[in-house]
Design an enzyme around this catalytic site. Structure first.
Site, PDB file in Angstrom:
ATOM      1  N   HIS A 122       0.835  -1.206   0.000  1.00 48.19           N
ATOM      2  CA  HIS A 122       0.000   0.000   0.000  1.00 48.19           C
ATOM      3  C   HIS A 122       0.867   1.252   0.000  1.00 48.19           C
ATOM      4  O   HIS A 122       0.569   2.224  -0.706  1.00 48.19           O
ATOM      5  CB  HIS A 122      -0.922  -0.018   1.228  1.00 48.19           C
ATOM      6  CG  HIS A 122      -1.980   1.033   1.202  1.00 48.19           C
ATOM      7  ND1 HIS A 122      -2.195   1.909   2.232  1.00 48.19           N
ATOM      8  CD2 HIS A 122      -2.893   1.365   0.248  1.00 48.19           C
ATOM      9  CE1 HIS A 122      -3.186   2.724   1.926  1.00 48.19           C
ATOM     10  NE2 HIS A 122      -3.628   2.425   0.732  1.00 48.19           N
ATOM     11  N   HIS A 167       1.130   4.057  -3.403  1.00 49.01           N
ATOM     12  CA  HIS A 167       0.938   5.506  -3.358  1.00 49.01           C
ATOM     13  C   HIS A 167       2.208   6.268  -3.717  1.00 49.01           C
ATOM     14  O   HIS A 167       2.153   7.468  -3.997  1.00 49.01           O
ATOM     15  CB  HIS A 167       0.415   5.927  -1.982  1.00 49.01           C
ATOM     16  CG  HIS A 167      -1.051   5.645  -1.800  1.00 49.01           C
ATOM     17  ND1 HIS A 167      -2.031   6.494  -2.255  1.00 49.01           N
ATOM     18  CD2 HIS A 167      -1.696   4.589  -1.250  1.00 49.01           C
ATOM     19  CE1 HIS A 167      -3.223   5.998  -1.974  1.00 49.01           C
ATOM     20  NE2 HIS A 167      -3.055   4.841  -1.369  1.00 49.01           N
ATOM     21  N   HIS A 179      -8.048  -0.797  -4.501  1.00 48.24           N
ATOM     22  CA  HIS A 179      -8.711  -0.772  -3.202  1.00 48.24           C
ATOM     23  C   HIS A 179      -9.946  -1.672  -3.177  1.00 48.24           C
ATOM     24  O   HIS A 179     -10.259  -2.274  -2.142  1.00 48.24           O
ATOM     25  CB  HIS A 179      -9.071   0.663  -2.833  1.00 48.24           C
ATOM     26  CG  HIS A 179      -7.878   1.520  -2.500  1.00 48.24           C
ATOM     27  ND1 HIS A 179      -7.218   2.279  -3.445  1.00 48.24           N
ATOM     28  CD2 HIS A 179      -7.216   1.713  -1.336  1.00 48.24           C
ATOM     29  CE1 HIS A 179      -6.216   2.916  -2.870  1.00 48.24           C
ATOM     30  NE2 HIS A 179      -6.181   2.584  -1.585  1.00 48.24           N
ATOM     31  N   GLU A 206     -10.469  10.279  -5.018  1.00 51.77           N
ATOM     32  CA  GLU A 206      -9.175  10.376  -4.342  1.00 51.77           C
ATOM     33  C   GLU A 206      -8.771  11.833  -4.179  1.00 51.77           C
ATOM     34  O   GLU A 206      -7.989  12.170  -3.296  1.00 51.77           O
ATOM     35  CB  GLU A 206      -8.082   9.644  -5.122  1.00 51.77           C
ATOM     36  CG  GLU A 206      -6.776   9.585  -4.333  1.00 51.77           C
ATOM     37  CD  GLU A 206      -5.570   9.114  -5.140  1.00 51.77           C
ATOM     38  OE1 GLU A 206      -4.548   8.821  -4.512  1.00 51.77           O
ATOM     39  OE2 GLU A 206      -5.654   9.060  -6.369  1.00 51.77           O
ATOM     40  N   HIS A 241     -11.959  11.022  -0.021  1.00 52.22           N
ATOM     41  CA  HIS A 241     -11.144   9.891   0.417  1.00 52.22           C
ATOM     42  C   HIS A 241     -10.028  10.350   1.346  1.00 52.22           C
ATOM     43  O   HIS A 241      -9.853   9.805   2.446  1.00 52.22           O
ATOM     44  CB  HIS A 241     -10.543   9.168  -0.790  1.00 52.22           C
ATOM     45  CG  HIS A 241      -9.437   8.232  -0.424  1.00 52.22           C
ATOM     46  ND1 HIS A 241      -8.098   8.587  -0.532  1.00 52.22           N
ATOM     47  CD2 HIS A 241      -9.445   6.976   0.089  1.00 52.22           C
ATOM     48  CE1 HIS A 241      -7.344   7.581  -0.112  1.00 52.22           C
ATOM     49  NE2 HIS A 241      -8.124   6.599   0.269  1.00 52.22           N
ATOM     50  N   HIS A 301      -9.570   9.785   5.640  1.00 53.57           N
ATOM     51  CA  HIS A 301      -8.443   9.186   6.354  1.00 53.57           C
ATOM     52  C   HIS A 301      -7.955  10.097   7.478  1.00 53.57           C
ATOM     53  O   HIS A 301      -7.705   9.644   8.610  1.00 53.57           O
ATOM     54  CB  HIS A 301      -7.285   8.935   5.381  1.00 53.57           C
ATOM     55  CG  HIS A 301      -7.303   7.590   4.728  1.00 53.57           C
ATOM     56  ND1 HIS A 301      -6.654   6.503   5.242  1.00 53.57           N
ATOM     57  CD2 HIS A 301      -7.903   7.163   3.581  1.00 53.57           C
ATOM     58  CE1 HIS A 301      -6.834   5.458   4.448  1.00 53.57           C
ATOM     59  NE2 HIS A 301      -7.588   5.821   3.433  1.00 53.57           N
ATOM     60  N   HIS A 361     -13.123   1.966   2.934  1.00 51.71           N
ATOM     61  CA  HIS A 361     -12.953   1.724   1.506  1.00 51.71           C
ATOM     62  C   HIS A 361     -14.105   0.924   0.907  1.00 51.71           C
ATOM     63  O   HIS A 361     -14.337   1.003  -0.305  1.00 51.71           O
ATOM     64  CB  HIS A 361     -11.597   1.079   1.231  1.00 51.71           C
ATOM     65  CG  HIS A 361     -10.526   2.099   1.017  1.00 51.71           C
ATOM     66  ND1 HIS A 361     -10.353   2.750  -0.187  1.00 51.71           N
ATOM     67  CD2 HIS A 361      -9.614   2.633   1.866  1.00 51.71           C
ATOM     68  CE1 HIS A 361      -9.376   3.629  -0.073  1.00 51.71           C
ATOM     69  NE2 HIS A 361      -8.909   3.577   1.159  1.00 51.71           N
TER      70      HIS A 361
END
Length: 627
Positions: free
Chosen positions: A174, A178, A205, A310, A325, A329, A365
């Site tokens: 992960h 990114h 995801h 995103e 998104h 987080h 998610h």
């Protein structure tokens, strides 16, 4: 590896070592006089860099764009060494990693494992403290390893999934994903686009959620409930991680806490952005900043939505559709101290290397995925003509393992070296031992008839999905499609008549093998450029059950000449795990929608009714053996 690349590898590795002990915070004269460093050093050292926080990302983007723009490798290294003295530790490693992966003169260089750079993001604090204690007891030249103990117990049902959520491989994947696909990537500045980046954000995801639900069913737990109510009390979670850069633990979330407003964003903003995105899906178009309608069609709709959700640089209207998104987080990571009065670390949801440890990640998610699925409902179900590969018939499929059509999973032990990150004042290595799920090697055997008179080229697509839900009911196809996990996708040549296609599980287009350690990279043992992004091979299949758990193994062949994308393979770089990670600096190597044919509604009651001759499914069993 050519000597020049080997030398570059050797010179780059020190940038990633002992990063958390680099306490200098003074600008050199050269740095102060260099206008290129303006705007860097804003995020203070000792703070946790958040890859989802807008201001953190702005500074990280400035640094990685500066590093990529350096005219020579020597200048690039010089900028790295200078910025290391004053830039935030996590931000620095992120930006340097992005630069190494994208500079043309860094071809052939492999990034060191992030778990060896920041072991405190992967190893519970109890084990880290034990390593420091043991380092004082053993002879200084002796290698020492300690065992990671469980961080929870059966009072928490989610404890049964800790082996998956806390797996070093998936958390590293992960983080690297990114890095390969920065949310702030500006193609117009760098000169290289990220093909179908928004769709990849969705698909990678989505597959994580599908795999997590399969693991839940393997442990007799129900499928997860999406986090769709932004005011609902959340489950508790403690990561047992501590950030060495400031000595504070990642925040524990006690059960019953709810999202709270931050100075930068409110919970109501998330609700507003969600409603605007769903409205756009139902209307069939989004509006850009000039009010122009951009249709959400079957070819580009998922990619457009992915960039919006995103909130990447490619979002068509960030001011209107927001950053649901990323800020989700941040809000989840900040519930303990939303206004910063206690100056504590955020929770693990703030970091791409740690967020998968938290059960709320998967619920969040699943909510994100539900928005994509709402769009998928607007598309027509695939017709027989769209599914068929005329003249190609799959006669049989089997899995060759120790027992045919049965895959055995076990828990295995592995090691993680901590000596590259921490000073122990000794010559012997320090490390930790941990357990992870693994499976026996297996092979697919597929028998295919080409009814034509000429050689054809086909794409083989292999998926796996659970047959029964937690109550023992057979899962209907339209629900099953959300749980189908991609195992492999590859090209094969078919000759007229009967063809036997065999493929090893280790060749999967989804996974990568063991990442080379920093020591191996330093010694030159690893000569193959390793791109790090990819699902770990040891977690290719779910755990299964002690008495066996039944799965559908689905195989489909499609016309490779139709699927083929023009430039695939032109660089030959980073193509090991293309299904989840794409092919770096190339077009995504498949024209079909990601997840095809399970990305759209399936309007039948039984899977067999839906199959065309170029598809088949066979029941396989996954059994878990306790060591």
């Amino acid at each position: 590896m050519p000597s020049s690349a080997a030398e570059k590898q050797r010179r780059i590795l020190p940038l990633f070592q002992k990063i958390e002990y680099n306490t200098s915070n003074k600008f050199s004269i050269l740095v102060r006089d260099d206008p290129r460093f303006s705007g860097l050093g804003v995020l203070g050292r000792g703070q946790l860099f958040c890859c989802f926080h807008e201001e953190h990302l702005k500074e990280a983007t400035k640094l990685y764009e500066l590093l990529i723009a350096a005219e020579t490798f020597d200048e690039f290294l010089d900028l790295c060494h200078q910025s290391r003295d004053f830039v935030n530790e996590g931000l620095y490693i992120y930006a340097v990693s992005v630069a190494v992966l994208h500079r043309s003169d860094c071809h052939g260089i492999t990034l060191p494992p992030i778990e060896e750079v920041f072991p405190d993001r992967f190893v519970p604090v109890e084990a880290l403290f034990k390593t420091f204690h043991e380092s004082t007891l053993a002879p200084p030249e002796q290698d020492v390893e300690v065992h990671i103990e469980d961080t929870g117990n059966v009072l928490d049902p989610e404890y049964h999934l800790a082996y998956f959520r806390e797996d070093v491989g998936i958390n590293a994947h992960h983080w690297y994903w990114h890095v390969v696909y920065p949310a702030t990537w500006r193609a117009e500045v760098i000169g290289r686009p990220k093909d179908r980046k928004g769709e990849l954000f969705y698909y990678m995801h989505q597959q994580m959620c599908a795999r997590y639900d399969c693991e839940r069913l393997s442990n007799n737990l129900p499928k997860m409930r999406p986090f769709h109510n932004f005011h609902e009390p959340m489950e508790g979670y403690s990561a047992h991680l501590i950030a060495i850069i400031n000595g504070q633990p990642y925040a524990t979330r006690t059960e019953g806490m709810t999202l709270r407003d931050l100075d930068e964003v409110a919970v109501q903003d998330l609700e507003r952005w969600r409603d605007r995105i769903l409205d756009a899906i139902h209307l069939g178009f989004v509006e850009d900043e000039n009010g122009v309608h951009i249709p959400l069609d079957e070819h580009h709709g998922t990619d457009i939505l992915g960039n919006i959700i995103e909130s990447s640089h490619d979002s068509v209207n960030k001011a209107y559709y927001g950053s649901i998104h990323n800020w989700g987080h941040v809000l989840m990571a900040s519930v303990n101290d939303p206004d910063g009065r206690y100056k504590v670390n955020p929770g693990v949801m703030s970091d791409t290397a740690t967020s998968l440890r938290d059960p709320i990640f998967y619920r969040w998610h699943r909510f994100i995925d539900d928005m994509f699925q709402e769009f998928k409902k607007s598309l027509h179900s695939y017709t027989k003509d769209e599914l068929e590969f005329h003249g190609v018939e799959v006669k049989s499929v089997s899995v060759k393992a120790s027992t045919t059509n049965t895959i055995t999973t076990v828990m295995k032990e592995n090691s993680l070296r901590t000596s590259h990150a921490f000073y122990f004042g000794r010559t012997g290595d320090m490390g930790v031992k941990y357990k992870h799920l693994d499976h026996e090697p297996f092979k697919y055997k597929i028998e295919v008839i080409d009814q034509g008179t000429k050689t054809r080229h086909a794409t083989v697509r292999i998926f796996l999905g659970p047959k029964y839900d937690e109550l023992g009911n057979e899962i209907p196809p339209n629900e099953l499609r959300h749980l189908m996990i991609e195992l492999d996708k590859f090209h094969v040549e078919l000759k007229p008549g009967l063809n036997t296609v065999e493929r090893e599980s280790s060749e999967s287009s989804v996974t990568i093998g063991t990442r080379p350690s920093l020591s191996k990279l330093a010694s030159g043992e690893s000569s193959h450029e390793y791109c790090s992004c990819g699902w770990p091979n040891h977690l290719l299949v779910p755990k299964g059950k002690e008495l066996g758990m039944q799965y559908h193994l689905f195989v489909m062949l499609t016309d490779y000449n139709i699927d083929l994308v023009g430039d695939h393979g032109k660089t030959g770089r980073c193509t090991e795990a293309v299904s989840y990670c794409g092919a770096k600096d190339q077009l995504y190597p498949d024209k079909k929608a990601m997840g095809f044919p399970f990305d759209r509604e399936i309007e039948i009651d039984h899977l067999e009714e839906w199959l065309t001759p170029n598809m088949t499914q066979v029941e396989v069993t996954i059994k878990h053996e306790h060591s």
